[in-house]
Enzyme design. Structure first.
Site, PDB file in Angstrom:
ATOM      1  N   HIS A  37       0.830  -1.212   0.000  1.00  0.00           N
ATOM      2  CA  HIS A  37       0.000   0.000   0.000  1.00  0.00           C
ATOM      3  C   HIS A  37       0.856   1.250   0.000  1.00  0.00           C
ATOM      4  O   HIS A  37       1.837   1.324   0.716  1.00  0.00           O
ATOM      5  CB  HIS A  37      -0.902   0.026   1.244  1.00  0.00           C
ATOM      6  N   LYS A  64      -0.974  -7.806  -5.180  1.00  0.00           N
ATOM      7  CA  LYS A  64      -1.920  -6.698  -4.991  1.00  0.00           C
ATOM      8  C   LYS A  64      -1.142  -5.422  -4.690  1.00  0.00           C
ATOM      9  O   LYS A  64      -0.322  -5.394  -3.773  1.00  0.00           O
ATOM     10  CB  LYS A  64      -2.886  -6.992  -3.847  1.00  0.00           C
ATOM     11  N   LYS A 208     -16.393  23.203 -19.251  1.00  0.00           N
ATOM     12  CA  LYS A 208     -17.063  23.328 -20.551  1.00  0.00           C
ATOM     13  C   LYS A 208     -16.363  24.297 -21.501  1.00  0.00           C
ATOM     14  O   LYS A 208     -16.402  24.129 -22.714  1.00  0.00           O
ATOM     15  CB  LYS A 208     -18.507  23.791 -20.349  1.00  0.00           C
ATOM     16  N   ASP A 246     -26.659  21.038 -24.362  1.00  0.00           N
ATOM     17  CA  ASP A 246     -27.411  21.810 -23.351  1.00  0.00           C
ATOM     18  C   ASP A 246     -28.431  22.726 -24.029  1.00  0.00           C
ATOM     19  O   ASP A 246     -29.549  22.910 -23.559  1.00  0.00           O
ATOM     20  CB  ASP A 246     -26.464  22.709 -22.549  1.00  0.00           C
TER      21      ASP A 246
END
Ligand code: NAP
Length: 422
Positions: A37, A64, A208, A246
């Site tokens: 980890h 892992k 956007k 939109d």
């Protein structure tokens, strides 16, 4: 075997001792997972590959590695390592920016992913619920050939996009998954996820306008609006094409609201023609509404907190600009149309409204782009003042239908989308 320590050396030492301890006594069906980890970062692909080799050398059957995403781009390194890994590997990137490592595990050949039974009970940051993995992301259907679509935003966790688009993809048998993408820098994201696997994106706050600059080609209407809410990666050459759904979503909902008011479904021309159409806000949604109203022949007025932005947009659209204070006493005529395109009134600030109830009596129709809650304070007060109201949810459904059609080239399953949001 979960060793959960932060220091890889210690984790591996313990694993090594454990392997020695069980040596010669390991039943055939017994599989040893050795994990490492990193709660701070995601190392380079080379370092990750080196870690895979070290863990393998300890005697792990399954490797892992869990790291932490500082940026969503970090996840690409984990995907790269999983794809090339010669042993079964669980590769997860923790945190909200790493969510796609958990959702797309089976696409990139990961051995397994983790889900929590209930939200709030996650054993690691960013874990989705098992129910969302199975029922929203349809994880059992995701394979190597599954195309990835997603909503790019910051924040993005509240978006209903994944619920809608995944259900819509499934209903027509389109092999794709739609995921939330918490993006800090749009250009970096698009460069890092340039493979054909990532086939299209919805774009929301605050990206956007940046999306307009990042696309290789932009549809003329999106260009005129100055905002892109949909990006499609063209299959033939990988170029990014920008659109704005939109505008049609909001304007068609408002037109239908006005037609309902007049009972004139079959009338010729737009019911917006000649009307005064007041837009509050000058951001992405404000630009789309102002452009659409103007294109339909309305007389557009822009009111915005930052007056300079109102003036800028008004100049572009040949409209009038107002401050929010001026809007309170603005009533050149009765029966005007009002569209809120700011986030005022959105959860959790549900008691806020952009204009006083008293000022609403001059409007025959009030639209609110905010859709959480469905009935905002603005819409409730407009209704009480006798106006017809159109919810942002209607715009949301219609813009999502437009995006679905651009993503799939198939007609959108409208009834399904409406049922989900009902
Ligand atoms: P944006 O580009 O960031 O623009 C935000 C606009 O809201 C700006 O004009 C800003 O004014 C104004 N504003 C923000 N907070 C304000 C406050 N506290 N007081 C006064 N004005 C404030 O955002 P956007 O993409 O246009 O989205 C705006 C809203 O529309 C969001 O709530 C979004 O969820 C909603 N929306 C809904 C749909 C739908 O499908 N229903 C689609 C798109 C957007 P300044 O210029 O002064 O900063």
């Amino acid at each position: 075997m979960e060793l959960g320590a932060e220091y890889v050396d210690i984790e591996l030492k313990v694993a090594e001792n454990f392997v020695k301890l069980i040596s010669g006594k390991k039943p055939e069906s017994f599989k040893l997972i050795v994990s490492s980890h990193n709660y701070q970062t995601t190392p380079s692909s080379e370092e990750l590959s080196g870690l895979v080799a070290t863990i393998q050398a300890v005697g792990a059957d399954i490797v892992k590695i869990a790291t932490t995403a500082v940026d969503i781009v970090d996840v690409t390194r984990m995907f790269q390592v999983i794809v090339h890994c010669q042993v079964p590997m669980i590769g997860l990137v923790m945190g909200e920016r790493g969510l796609i490592s958990r959702l797309l595990c089976s696409k990139f050949g990961g051995y397994l992913t983790f889900g929590t039974l209930d939200s709030g009970k996650e054993s690691a940051p960013g874990q989705p619920t098992i129910s969302d993995l199975l029922n929203v992301y349809n994880i059992r259907q995701i394979g190597e050939d599954t195309k990835v679509y997603g909503i790019i935003g910051k924040p993005v966790g509240h978006s209903k996009g994944p619920i809608l688009h995944n259900a819509a993809f499934k209903s027509v048998g389109f092999n794709a998954v739609y995921v939330p993408l918490l993006v800090d820098d749009l250009e970096n994201f698009l460069n890092a996820y340039s493979s054909p696997d990532f086939a299209g994106f919805s774009c929301t706050i605050p990206h956007k306008e940046a999306a307009l600059r990042c696309c290789d080609e932009v549809d003329p209407i999106a260009k005129a609006i100055g905002a892109v809410n949909t990006i499609v990666k063209r299959a033939s050459d990988g170029k990014l094409i920008g659109y704005n759904t939109d505008y049609v979503g909001a304007i068609s909902a408002i037109e239908d609201g006005l037609r309902g008011l007049r009972g004139g479904k079959d009338e010729i021309g737009s019911p917006l023609a000649g009307k005064i159409f007041v837009v509050i806000g000058a951001g992405g949604a404000g630009k789309a509404l102002a452009y659409g109203a103007k294109a339909k022949g309305a007389k557009v007025v822009i009111a915005n907190r930052t007056f300079e932005r109102a003036k800028e947009l008004a100049n572009l659209m040949g409209a009038q600009a107002l401050t929010l204070a001026e809007l309170e006493n603005f009533h050149p005529e009765n029966g005007m149309i009002l569209a809120n395109t700011t986030s005022i009134g959105m959860q959790p600030n549900v008691n806020q409204t952009p204009v006083s109830k008293q000022a609403l009596r001059w409007y025959s129709l009030v639209f609110d782009a905010v859709y959480t809650p469905k009935v905002t304070t603005l819409l409730r007060e407009a209704q009480e003042s006798g106006a017809t109201v159109v919810s942002g949810l209607e715009m949301f459904i219609r813009q999502a239908m437009g995006q679905f059609e651009l993503f799939t080239n198939l007609p959108a399953p409208e009834k399904l989308l409406r049922d989900i949001l009902a």
